[in-house]
Design a protein around this motif. Structure first.
Motif, PDB file in Angstrom:
ATOM      1  N   LYS A  51       0.025   4.217  -1.565  1.00 46.30           N
ATOM      2  CA  LYS A  51      -0.005   5.201  -0.471  1.00 46.30           C
ATOM      3  C   LYS A  51      -0.600   6.525  -0.933  1.00 46.30           C
ATOM      4  O   LYS A  51      -1.365   7.159  -0.203  1.00 46.30           O
ATOM      5  CB  LYS A  51       1.408   5.425   0.069  1.00 46.30           C
ATOM      6  CG  LYS A  51       1.977   4.262   0.857  1.00 46.30           C
ATOM      7  CD  LYS A  51       3.371   4.607   1.364  1.00 46.30           C
ATOM      8  CE  LYS A  51       3.955   3.478   2.199  1.00 46.30           C
ATOM      9  NZ  LYS A  51       5.332   3.802   2.663  1.00 46.30           N
ATOM     10  N   PHE A  52      -0.237   6.956  -2.141  1.00 44.80           N
ATOM     11  CA  PHE A  52      -0.730   8.233  -2.653  1.00 44.80           C
ATOM     12  C   PHE A  52      -2.250   8.209  -2.795  1.00 44.80           C
ATOM     13  O   PHE A  52      -2.948   9.131  -2.346  1.00 44.80           O
ATOM     14  CB  PHE A  52      -0.063   8.537  -3.994  1.00 44.80           C
ATOM     15  CG  PHE A  52      -0.399   9.896  -4.549  1.00 44.80           C
ATOM     16  CD1 PHE A  52       0.373  10.992  -4.219  1.00 44.80           C
ATOM     17  CD2 PHE A  52      -1.479  10.069  -5.402  1.00 44.80           C
ATOM     18  CE1 PHE A  52       0.068  12.249  -4.724  1.00 44.80           C
ATOM     19  CE2 PHE A  52      -1.793  11.319  -5.911  1.00 44.80           C
ATOM     20  CZ  PHE A  52      -1.019  12.414  -5.578  1.00 44.80           C
ATOM     21  N   LYS A  53      -2.767   7.156  -3.424  1.00 38.95           N
ATOM     22  CA  LYS A  53      -4.214   7.052  -3.604  1.00 38.95           C
ATOM     23  C   LYS A  53      -4.945   6.962  -2.270  1.00 38.95           C
ATOM     24  O   LYS A  53      -5.975   7.627  -2.058  1.00 38.95           O
ATOM     25  CB  LYS A  53      -4.546   5.816  -4.456  1.00 38.95           C
ATOM     26  CG  LYS A  53      -4.152   5.931  -5.918  1.00 38.95           C
ATOM     27  CD  LYS A  53      -4.534   4.668  -6.665  1.00 38.95           C
ATOM     28  CE  LYS A  53      -4.204   4.747  -8.134  1.00 38.95           C
ATOM     29  NZ  LYS A  53      -4.564   3.505  -8.861  1.00 38.95           N
ATOM     30  N   ARG A  54      -4.421   6.154  -1.358  1.00 33.89           N
ATOM     31  CA  ARG A  54      -5.077   5.978  -0.058  1.00 33.89           C
ATOM     32  C   ARG A  54      -5.126   7.293   0.714  1.00 33.89           C
ATOM     33  O   ARG A  54      -6.170   7.646   1.282  1.00 33.89           O
ATOM     34  CB  ARG A  54      -4.345   4.910   0.744  1.00 33.89           C
ATOM     35  CG  ARG A  54      -5.011   4.576   2.083  1.00 33.89           C
ATOM     36  CD  ARG A  54      -4.325   3.388   2.725  1.00 33.89           C
ATOM     37  NE  ARG A  54      -2.905   3.650   2.937  1.00 33.89           N
ATOM     38  CZ  ARG A  54      -1.970   2.710   2.903  1.00 33.89           C
ATOM     39  NH1 ARG A  54      -2.284   1.444   2.634  1.00 33.89           N
ATOM     40  NH2 ARG A  54      -0.701   3.020   3.105  1.00 33.89           N
ATOM     41  N   GLN A  55      -4.021   8.028   0.711  1.00 39.97           N
ATOM     42  CA  GLN A  55      -3.971   9.277   1.460  1.00 39.97           C
ATOM     43  C   GLN A  55      -4.917  10.318   0.869  1.00 39.97           C
ATOM     44  O   GLN A  55      -5.647  11.009   1.591  1.00 39.97           O
ATOM     45  CB  GLN A  55      -2.539   9.816   1.465  1.00 39.97           C
ATOM     46  CG  GLN A  55      -2.375  11.159   2.166  1.00 39.97           C
ATOM     47  CD  GLN A  55      -2.643  11.086   3.652  1.00 39.97           C
ATOM     48  OE1 GLN A  55      -2.441  10.045   4.273  1.00 39.97           O
ATOM     49  NE2 GLN A  55      -3.097  12.184   4.234  1.00 39.97           N
ATOM     50  N   LEU A  56      -4.921  10.425  -0.457  1.00 46.39           N
ATOM     51  CA  LEU A  56      -5.745  11.444  -1.107  1.00 46.39           C
ATOM     52  C   LEU A  56      -7.229  11.109  -0.992  1.00 46.39           C
ATOM     53  O   LEU A  56      -8.055  11.993  -0.700  1.00 46.39           O
ATOM     54  CB  LEU A  56      -5.335  11.581  -2.571  1.00 46.39           C
ATOM     55  CG  LEU A  56      -5.644  12.919  -3.259  1.00 46.39           C
ATOM     56  CD1 LEU A  56      -5.060  14.077  -2.478  1.00 46.39           C
ATOM     57  CD2 LEU A  56      -5.100  12.910  -4.685  1.00 46.39           C
ATOM     58  N   ARG A  57      -7.568   9.841  -1.181  1.00 45.85           N
ATOM     59  CA  ARG A  57      -8.978   9.459  -1.137  1.00 45.85           C
ATOM     60  C   ARG A  57      -9.531   9.392   0.280  1.00 45.85           C
ATOM     61  O   ARG A  57     -10.740   9.390   0.475  1.00 45.85           O
ATOM     62  CB  ARG A  57      -9.168   8.122  -1.856  1.00 45.85           C
ATOM     63  CG  ARG A  57      -9.085   8.280  -3.371  1.00 45.85           C
ATOM     64  CD  ARG A  57      -9.149   6.977  -4.114  1.00 45.85           C
ATOM     65  NE  ARG A  57      -9.181   7.194  -5.559  1.00 45.85           N
ATOM     66  CZ  ARG A  57      -8.838   6.301  -6.475  1.00 45.85           C
ATOM     67  NH1 ARG A  57      -8.417   5.093  -6.076  1.00 45.85           N
ATOM     68  NH2 ARG A  57      -8.896   6.591  -7.754  1.00 45.85           N
ATOM     69  N   SER A  58      -8.641   9.346   1.264  1.00 47.42           N
ATOM     70  CA  SER A  58      -9.129   9.424   2.647  1.00 47.42           C
ATOM     71  C   SER A  58      -9.627  10.829   2.965  1.00 47.42           C
ATOM     72  O   SER A  58     -10.439  11.016   3.863  1.00 47.42           O
ATOM     73  CB  SER A  58      -8.009   9.039   3.618  1.00 47.42           C
ATOM     74  OG  SER A  58      -6.957   9.998   3.595  1.00 47.42           O
TER      75      SER A  58
ATOM     76  N   GLN B  68       0.271  16.780   0.983  1.00 42.40           N
ATOM     77  CA  GLN B  68       0.288  15.800   2.065  1.00 42.40           C
ATOM     78  C   GLN B  68       0.363  14.378   1.520  1.00 42.40           C
ATOM     79  O   GLN B  68       1.092  13.528   2.055  1.00 42.40           O
ATOM     80  CB  GLN B  68      -0.956  15.964   2.939  1.00 42.40           C
ATOM     81  CG  GLN B  68      -0.998  15.055   4.163  1.00 42.40           C
ATOM     82  CD  GLN B  68       0.154  15.297   5.116  1.00 42.40           C
ATOM     83  OE1 GLN B  68       0.666  16.413   5.203  1.00 42.40           O
ATOM     84  NE2 GLN B  68       0.583  14.262   5.829  1.00 42.40           N
ATOM     85  N   ALA B  69      -0.352  14.118   0.437  1.00 45.41           N
ATOM     86  CA  ALA B  69      -0.310  12.792  -0.176  1.00 45.41           C
ATOM     87  C   ALA B  69       1.089  12.483  -0.717  1.00 45.41           C
ATOM     88  O   ALA B  69       1.570  11.355  -0.610  1.00 45.41           O
ATOM     89  CB  ALA B  69      -1.348  12.699  -1.301  1.00 45.41           C
TER      90      ALA B  69
ATOM     91  N   ALA C  89       3.363   9.369   0.636  1.00 52.74           N
ATOM     92  CA  ALA C  89       3.681   8.313  -0.328  1.00 52.74           C
ATOM     93  C   ALA C  89       5.179   8.160  -0.564  1.00 52.74           C
ATOM     94  O   ALA C  89       5.664   7.058  -0.839  1.00 52.74           O
ATOM     95  CB  ALA C  89       2.976   8.588  -1.651  1.00 52.74           C
TER      96      ALA C  89
END
Length: 354
Positions: free
Chosen positions: A114-121, A184-185, A189
């Motif tokens: 979740k952390f990676k997906r949110q930040l990389r979005s 936010q990430a 997450a």
């Protein structure tokens, strides 16, 4: 191995004290014991770093391995950075959130995803690395890029998240504009609703943990004064009433200091800042201030170990005991940034004489 990765590993090795390079490389685990035995760790650090880079070249190291070495270095030397404390909150207030104890099951794999997906979005050019430690602490290293540039590995942000608590410790890079994306990430997450800064900062990560996890405690009503042993024998002509009064005052100061600061060592904070925004109070007839404007002032106390310094003031005779609650409440309030404003309902026209 990429040239930038080689240079980053070289610089990381140079930051490590020479006597600890081998131990840290062993914790890294990327180089085998056989490879480490080929390195002369008694030579100058520049030569050691070159030898380590050569071995990493043989193992085809990439930025992921280099980032892990950087995490290990920062975990061992967290005081090299400035840390700020943040607290996350859920939509519904529950007992576990108030006490800082989270009972929900924590899935690290899901958290990472979740952390990676949110930040990389929000930002594609970003390097994210995780490392979990035995105290339920997840260390996160983030190297930030821009939409047009690769991540800068020398301007990283660090996050230390204890999965069973709502507290997060963040050390931001110079690129503070990315802090909202990071927060936010974290919220997404960890399944929280929002996050706020607690106005508590220090180089000492462990001291910040002691404060917010309540590992620092004050032992109220546990001190029973005993007669002090005088170092110098009072002269025969001395007034025994004055001597007794001085002894009683010393015992009072010790007792009050004990009640305020407790027995154990104080958490290590380097400063406390007080921003004053109050109305200037004086007799209107004096004409000191024609317009009722707030009086603004910034006071900052600094010391390598502020709380221990404050604790020593009264026994040294440099301040009255007890000290002002504004100074002694820092661990209880879990903050070292304060804003002092007028109480609600204060009418600016009601000045009083000093």
């Amino acid at each position: 191995m990429d040239v930038t990765v080689a240079e980053y590993i070289r610089r990381t090795v140079l930051k490590i004290p020479r006597d600890e390079i081998k131990t840290m490389l062993q914790k890294w685990g990327f180089l085998s014991e056989t490879q480490l035995q080929t390195v002369n760790f008694h030579q100058i650090k520049e030569n050691i770093s070159q030898d380590v880079v050569q071995l990493c070249e043989e193992n085809s190291a990439d930025i992921k391995q280099a980032a892990v070495l950087d995490i290990i270095y920062n975990h061992i030397y967290p005081n090299k950075r400035v840390w700020s404390v943040y607290q996350m909150n859920k939509t519904v207030v529950c007992f576990s959130c108030v006490t800082g104890e989270e009972t929900e099951f924590f899935d690290l794999t899901d958290f990472k995803k979740k952390f990676k997906r949110q930040l990389r979005s929000a930002l594609k050019n970003v390097t994210i690395n995780f490392r979990e430690y035995e105290d339920n602490a997840v260390w996160i290293r983030i190297a930030w890029g821009t939409p047009y540039t690769k991540p800068n590995q020398y301007k990283t942000s660090y996050v230390v998240y204890h999965s069973q608590t709502p507290y997060v410790f963040i050390s931001v890079s110079v690129l503070k504009s990315n802090l909202p994306l990071l927060c936010q990430a974290l919220v997404v997450a960890s399944n929280y609703h929002d996050i706020r800064e607690m106005e508590l900062r220090s180089h000492s990560l462990n001291s910040l943990k002691d404060i917010v996890f309540k590992r620092y405690s004050q032992n109220f009503q546990t001190y029973y004064p005993r007669p002090l042993q005088e170092r110098n024998v009072a002269p025969e002509s001395g007034d025994l009433r004055i001597i007794q009064e001085n002894r009683n005052e010393k015992e009072r100061i010790q007792r009050v200091n004990q009640e305020v600061f407790g027995d154990g060592p104080q958490p290590k904070l380097e400063f406390a800042q007080y921003k004053l925004e109050t109305m200037f109070k004086s007799d209107p007839k004096m004409g000191v201030l024609d317009e009722k404007e707030p009086f603004r002032c910034l006071v900052k106390f600094s010391s390598p170990h502020l709380l221990e310094s404050l604790k020593s003031l009264a026994p040294a005779g440099m301040a009255d005991a007890p000290l002002s609650p504004l100074l002694t409440c820092i661990p209880q309030k879990a903050r070292n940034y304060f804003k002092i404003r007028e109480k609600k309902g204060f009418f600016p026209g009601s000045f009083v004489s000093p």
